[in-house]
Design a protein around this motif. Structure first.
Motif, PDB file in Angstrom:
ATOM      1  N   VAL A 154      -4.262  14.636 -12.296  1.00 46.79           N
ATOM      2  CA  VAL A 154      -4.787  13.469 -11.599  1.00 46.79           C
ATOM      3  C   VAL A 154      -5.823  13.864 -10.549  1.00 46.79           C
ATOM      4  CG1 VAL A 154      -4.102  11.397 -10.297  1.00 46.79           C
ATOM      5  CG2 VAL A 154      -2.569  12.351 -12.019  1.00 46.79           C
ATOM      6  N   VAL A 155      -5.821  15.111 -10.105  1.00 45.29           N
ATOM      7  CA  VAL A 155      -6.680  15.550  -9.013  1.00 45.29           C
ATOM      8  C   VAL A 155      -8.143  15.473  -9.450  1.00 45.29           C
ATOM      9  CG1 VAL A 155      -7.223  17.451  -7.469  1.00 45.29           C
ATOM     10  CG2 VAL A 155      -4.860  17.024  -8.139  1.00 45.29           C
ATOM     11  N   SER A 156      -8.993  14.964  -8.565  1.00 44.92           N
ATOM     12  CA  SER A 156     -10.421  14.861  -8.852  1.00 44.92           C
ATOM     13  C   SER A 156     -11.061  16.248  -8.851  1.00 44.92           C
ATOM     14  CB  SER A 156     -11.097  13.970  -7.811  1.00 44.92           C
ATOM     15  OG  SER A 156     -10.975  14.533  -6.520  1.00 44.92           O
ATOM     16  N   PRO A 157     -12.213  16.403  -9.515  1.00 52.18           N
ATOM     17  CA  PRO A 157     -12.864  17.722  -9.558  1.00 52.18           C
ATOM     18  C   PRO A 157     -13.252  18.261  -8.187  1.00 52.18           C
ATOM     19  CG  PRO A 157     -13.740  16.299 -11.276  1.00 52.18           C
ATOM     20  CD  PRO A 157     -12.865  15.441 -10.416  1.00 52.18           C
ATOM     21  N   VAL A 158     -13.676  17.409  -7.268  1.00 48.80           N
ATOM     22  CA  VAL A 158     -14.091  17.901  -5.962  1.00 48.80           C
ATOM     23  C   VAL A 158     -12.904  18.437  -5.179  1.00 48.80           C
ATOM     24  CG1 VAL A 158     -13.916  15.596  -4.926  1.00 48.80           C
ATOM     25  CG2 VAL A 158     -15.390  17.340  -3.886  1.00 48.80           C
ATOM     26  N   HIS A 159     -11.747  17.769  -5.284  1.00 48.73           N
ATOM     27  CA  HIS A 159     -10.556  18.276  -4.604  1.00 48.73           C
ATOM     28  C   HIS A 159     -10.028  19.532  -5.278  1.00 48.73           C
ATOM     29  CE1 HIS A 159      -9.718  14.016  -2.829  1.00 48.73           C
ATOM     30  NE2 HIS A 159     -10.564  14.716  -2.100  1.00 48.73           N
ATOM     31  N   ARG A 160     -10.135  19.602  -6.597  1.00 50.81           N
ATOM     32  CA  ARG A 160      -9.705  20.825  -7.283  1.00 50.81           C
ATOM     33  C   ARG A 160     -10.606  22.002  -6.886  1.00 50.81           C
ATOM     34  NH1 ARG A 160      -6.462  21.237 -11.599  1.00 50.81           N
ATOM     35  NH2 ARG A 160      -6.714  19.025 -12.080  1.00 50.81           N
ATOM     36  N   ALA A 161     -11.907  21.746  -6.750  1.00 46.72           N
ATOM     37  CA  ALA A 161     -12.812  22.813  -6.328  1.00 46.72           C
ATOM     38  C   ALA A 161     -12.480  23.285  -4.912  1.00 46.72           C
ATOM     39  CB  ALA A 161     -14.257  22.329  -6.398  1.00 46.72           C
ATOM     40  N   ALA A 162     -12.177  22.358  -4.014  1.00 50.97           N
ATOM     41  CA  ALA A 162     -11.791  22.749  -2.660  1.00 50.97           C
ATOM     42  C   ALA A 162     -10.497  23.553  -2.666  1.00 50.97           C
ATOM     43  CB  ALA A 162     -11.638  21.503  -1.781  1.00 50.97           C
ATOM     44  N   ALA A 163      -9.551  23.158  -3.535  1.00 49.58           N
ATOM     45  CA  ALA A 163      -8.295  23.907  -3.643  1.00 49.58           C
ATOM     46  C   ALA A 163      -8.543  25.326  -4.146  1.00 49.58           C
ATOM     47  CB  ALA A 163      -7.328  23.167  -4.570  1.00 49.58           C
ATOM     48  N   LEU A 164      -9.445  25.490  -5.098  1.00 51.59           N
ATOM     49  CA  LEU A 164      -9.759  26.823  -5.605  1.00 51.59           C
ATOM     50  C   LEU A 164     -10.417  27.676  -4.518  1.00 51.59           C
ATOM     51  CD1 LEU A 164     -11.121  26.002  -9.177  1.00 51.59           C
ATOM     52  CD2 LEU A 164      -8.905  26.970  -8.574  1.00 51.59           C
ATOM     53  N   CYS A 165     -11.284  27.073  -3.722  1.00 54.09           N
ATOM     54  CA  CYS A 165     -11.949  27.818  -2.656  1.00 54.09           C
ATOM     55  C   CYS A 165     -10.930  28.316  -1.627  1.00 54.09           C
ATOM     56  CB  CYS A 165     -13.009  26.943  -1.996  1.00 54.09           C
ATOM     57  SG  CYS A 165     -13.962  27.769  -0.708  1.00 54.09           S
ATOM     58  N   HIS A 166     -10.003  27.458  -1.235  1.00 48.39           N
ATOM     59  CA  HIS A 166      -8.987  27.881  -0.267  1.00 48.39           C
ATOM     60  C   HIS A 166      -7.941  28.785  -0.908  1.00 48.39           C
ATOM     61  CE1 HIS A 166     -10.596  25.487   2.956  1.00 48.39           C
ATOM     62  NE2 HIS A 166     -10.573  24.399   2.211  1.00 48.39           N
ATOM     63  N   LEU A 167      -7.773  28.691  -2.219  1.00 50.91           N
ATOM     64  CA  LEU A 167      -6.902  29.643  -2.913  1.00 50.91           C
ATOM     65  C   LEU A 167      -7.429  31.063  -2.753  1.00 50.91           C
ATOM     66  CD1 LEU A 167      -4.647  30.333  -5.034  1.00 50.91           C
ATOM     67  CD2 LEU A 167      -6.380  29.924  -6.774  1.00 50.91           C
ATOM     68  N   VAL A 168      -8.746  31.235  -2.853  1.00 50.21           N
ATOM     69  CA  VAL A 168      -9.350  32.551  -2.652  1.00 50.21           C
ATOM     70  C   VAL A 168      -9.094  33.046  -1.231  1.00 50.21           C
ATOM     71  CG1 VAL A 168     -11.546  33.783  -2.574  1.00 50.21           C
ATOM     72  CG2 VAL A 168     -11.084  32.188  -4.424  1.00 50.21           C
ATOM     73  N   GLY A 169      -9.176  32.150  -0.259  1.00 56.41           N
ATOM     74  CA  GLY A 169      -8.890  32.550   1.112  1.00 56.41           C
ATOM     75  C   GLY A 169      -7.447  32.952   1.321  1.00 56.41           C
ATOM     76  N   CYS A 170      -6.517  32.249   0.660  1.00 54.82           N
ATOM     77  CA  CYS A 170      -5.103  32.587   0.810  1.00 54.82           C
ATOM     78  C   CYS A 170      -4.766  33.910   0.132  1.00 54.82           C
ATOM     79  CB  CYS A 170      -4.235  31.471   0.230  1.00 54.82           C
ATOM     80  SG  CYS A 170      -4.287  29.914   1.150  1.00 54.82           S
ATOM     81  N   LEU A 171      -5.479  34.251  -0.935  1.00 54.53           N
ATOM     82  CA  LEU A 171      -5.203  35.474  -1.674  1.00 54.53           C
ATOM     83  C   LEU A 171      -6.102  36.620  -1.233  1.00 54.53           C
ATOM     84  CD1 LEU A 171      -4.789  34.092  -5.305  1.00 54.53           C
ATOM     85  CD2 LEU A 171      -3.017  34.691  -3.661  1.00 54.53           C
ATOM     86  N   GLY A 172      -6.841  36.450  -0.144  1.00 54.77           N
ATOM     87  CA  GLY A 172      -7.772  37.488   0.272  1.00 54.77           C
ATOM     88  C   GLY A 172      -7.105  38.803   0.598  1.00 54.77           C
ATOM     89  N   GLN A 173      -5.901  38.773   1.164  1.00 53.42           N
ATOM     90  CA  GLN A 173      -5.233  40.013   1.541  1.00 53.42           C
ATOM     91  C   GLN A 173      -4.599  40.727   0.365  1.00 53.42           C
ATOM     92  OE1 GLN A 173      -2.089  39.043   4.237  1.00 53.42           O
ATOM     93  NE2 GLN A 173      -0.986  37.754   2.797  1.00 53.42           N
ATOM     94  N   LEU A 174      -4.613  40.130  -0.827  1.00 55.42           N
ATOM     95  CA  LEU A 174      -4.011  40.750  -1.990  1.00 55.42           C
ATOM     96  C   LEU A 174      -5.020  41.465  -2.878  1.00 55.42           C
ATOM     97  CD1 LEU A 174      -1.539  37.918  -3.019  1.00 55.42           C
ATOM     98  CD2 LEU A 174      -1.128  39.859  -1.531  1.00 55.42           C
TER      99      LEU A 174
END
Length: 529
Positions: free
Chosen positions: A140-160
């Motif tokens: 159900v998530v719109s593409p713009v919100h999914r893109a924002a989630a992917l961007c912050h996913l990279v930030g959350c996984l930066g230390q790995l």
């Protein structure tokens, strides 16, 4: 007392009918406020915050749950963008529960993204990862919100680590924004510029400074294409400039960094840019002015930064700025002012620590503690619906063939090689004192004991057949026999003979490389050649 609805038999009175009319007018006003706030959440987040707060209050008073959820989600997003993150976690979690209970998937996705941003700023990125997981798989998530989630996913996984996979995730996020037809041209440019903020930070985090600077410049180029360049709302441009200046300073190009930062420092600061402007002023003061000897300019710039952040209630960066200002004042002989700054820094630090503990407790109660053992990076990346990206396959590197190793225990070792091997095995033998003059010492053959089950290894080296019959060829130097060294080894007792038998294949092997003609017919066991 007014009668309840169950016992009401007469028609509505004028006051009751007027109340219903007022309620309808209130809901329509709430709808207009929400639409206006939603249109300004990128271009003017401080105004979206005011409109959202008013709409949420009116919707709660009218018991309009749907309107309240929408208005509350806008308030949370606006507060996160202006930097008030620890105090927003409680409201965000309450709105998320209400949105998921009512079945509003897109609103819940926006709230989860905001909670991930809060978790990262509080120092618990794995908790933010737990908040983002449902967004990556919800259709159900719109593409713009999914893109924002992917961007912050990279930030959350930066230390790995895993830079290659995270680069692929950022490319997929940009493709989602480009393919979203529901966005206007200016909104698409703003969102793509925001993605470049995450891309530049990710590349700088992994030490790719040139690529980080290129990503920041690309984002600034997107902002130049806007019909009104001021539509970024103080949210995008200042962050891109901060990343570009920091990258140039990391590369040692302080002059170009100051040229880029100087016009931005002269502009008035909007509410959403207070925090990044504070970091930019601190970077210029400590990494440009201070090394150049301009102490007063550095102190003045940090004072402006701390005054702005303290006025907006950003306690985390305020504590850091007070501490940096205290160090600068102490360095230039202003001891009393430095002590006062230390007191203020400690007070701001305590405020942030208390708010952080409360926010982390709320996040842990909702999403768990986010232990590293429970994070499976492959599963998280596989859950991302990605398009195929052409990757140039690297040419296979042929493995070098192993060099044939000659057994080091062959019986046909030359005496000169044996002397070198013995010296390598026991270097302390050469350092012992020489025998007393007048004593005649006769060299004796050294007996090597081999493990049981190997025939022929227990005989002395001097008694083996063919050993004394070998004659050196013409022109070949005869090995020199050192009787003193051999006598000293034999006089030390039989315990030194044991390491020789064990070291024939391990410690002495690298020194021995027999010739092909010598190892053809000497003794038994040379057939392994």
């Amino acid at each position: 007392m007014e009668a309840s609805k169950q016992h009401r038999t007469a028609p509505f009175s004028r006051s009751e009918s007027g109340r219903s009319v007022n309620a309808g007018g209130t809901l329509s006003a709430v709808g207009r406020l929400i639409e206006r706030a939603d249109a300004l959440h990128l271009r003017a987040p401080e105004l979206a915050l005011v409109l959202g707060e008013r709409a949420a209050a009116l919707a709660e008073a009218a018991s309009a749950d749907e309107q309240w959820i929408r208005a509350e989600s806008l308030v949370v997003s606006a507060r996160v963008r202006v930097g008030d993150r620890p105090g927003t976690v409680g409201r965000a979690v309450a709105a998320l529960r209400a949105a998921e209970h009512a079945g509003y998937g897109d609103i819940a996705a926006r709230l989860r993204i905001d909670l991930a941003v809060c978790a990262r700023s509080l120092g618990v990125p794995l908790t933010g990862l737990a908040a983002l997981r449902p967004v990556l798989t919800d259709p159900v998530v719109s593409p713009v919100h999914r893109a924002a989630a992917l961007c912050h996913l990279v930030g959350c996984l930066g230390q790995l680590g895993r830079k290659a996979e995270l680069d692929r995730v950022l490319v997929e996020a940009d493709k989602l924004v480009v393919g979203d037809d529901s966005l206007s041209a200016d909104t698409q440019l703003l969102v793509r510029a925001l993605l470049r903020v995450g891309t530049a930070a990710h590349r700088r985090r992994h030490g790719d400074l040139t690529a980080a600077a290129d990503a920041a410049r690309t984002g600034l180029g997107f902002l130049e294409k806007l019909d009104n360049p001021a539509d970024d709302g103080g949210l995008v441009r200042i962050r891109l400039v901060l990343l570009l200046v920091s990258t140039l300073l990391d590369r040692g190009d302080a002059e170009m960094a100051y040229e880029i930062a100087e016009p931005v420092l002269a502009e008035p600061v909007r509410a959403a840019g207070v925090a990044p402007m504070g970091w930019l002023r601190l970077a210029v003061a400590t990494r440009v002015h201070l090394p150049a000897g301009a102490g007063e300019a550095a102190i003045e710039l940090v004072r402006e930064a701390v005054a702005s952040t303290d006025r907006h209630g950003l306690s985390a960066i305020t504590a850091r700025l007070w501490l940096e200002l205290a160090q600068l004042q102490e360095r230039f002989g202003q001891a009393e002012e430095a002590i006062a700054c230390l007191y203020r820094s400690r007070a701001a630090e305590q405020l942030h620590a208390r708010a952080r503990r409360q926010a982390c407790g709320v996040l842990a109660g909702e999403f768990g503690t986010g232990q590293p053992a429970s994070v499976d990076l492959d599963e998280v990346l596989k859950a991302v619906p990605s398009r195929p990206v052409p990757v140039v396959a690297a040419e296979p590197v042929p493995e070098p063939e192993p060099e044939p190793r000659t057994p080091a225990w062959s019986f046909g070792r030359p005496r000169a090689t044996a002397d070198v091997a013995e010296t390598t095995l026991m270097p302390a033998v050469r350092d012992e004192p020489a025998p007393q003059p007048g004593s005649r010492m006769r060299p004796e053959p050294i007996e090597v004991r081999a493990p049981e089950g190997r025939s022929g290894l227990g005989a002395p080296l001097a008694s083996r057949p063919g050993r004394g019959a070998e004659q050196p060829e013409s022109g070949e130097a005869r090995p020199v026999f050192r009787p003193g060294a051999v006598e000293t080894r034999s006089a030390r007792g039989p315990e030194l003979a044991e390491p020789r038998s064990a070291g024939r294949g391990a410690g002495l092997g690298p020194e021995y490389r027999p010739e092909s003609g010598e190892s053809a017919g000497r003794g038994r066991g040379t057939g392994r050649r």
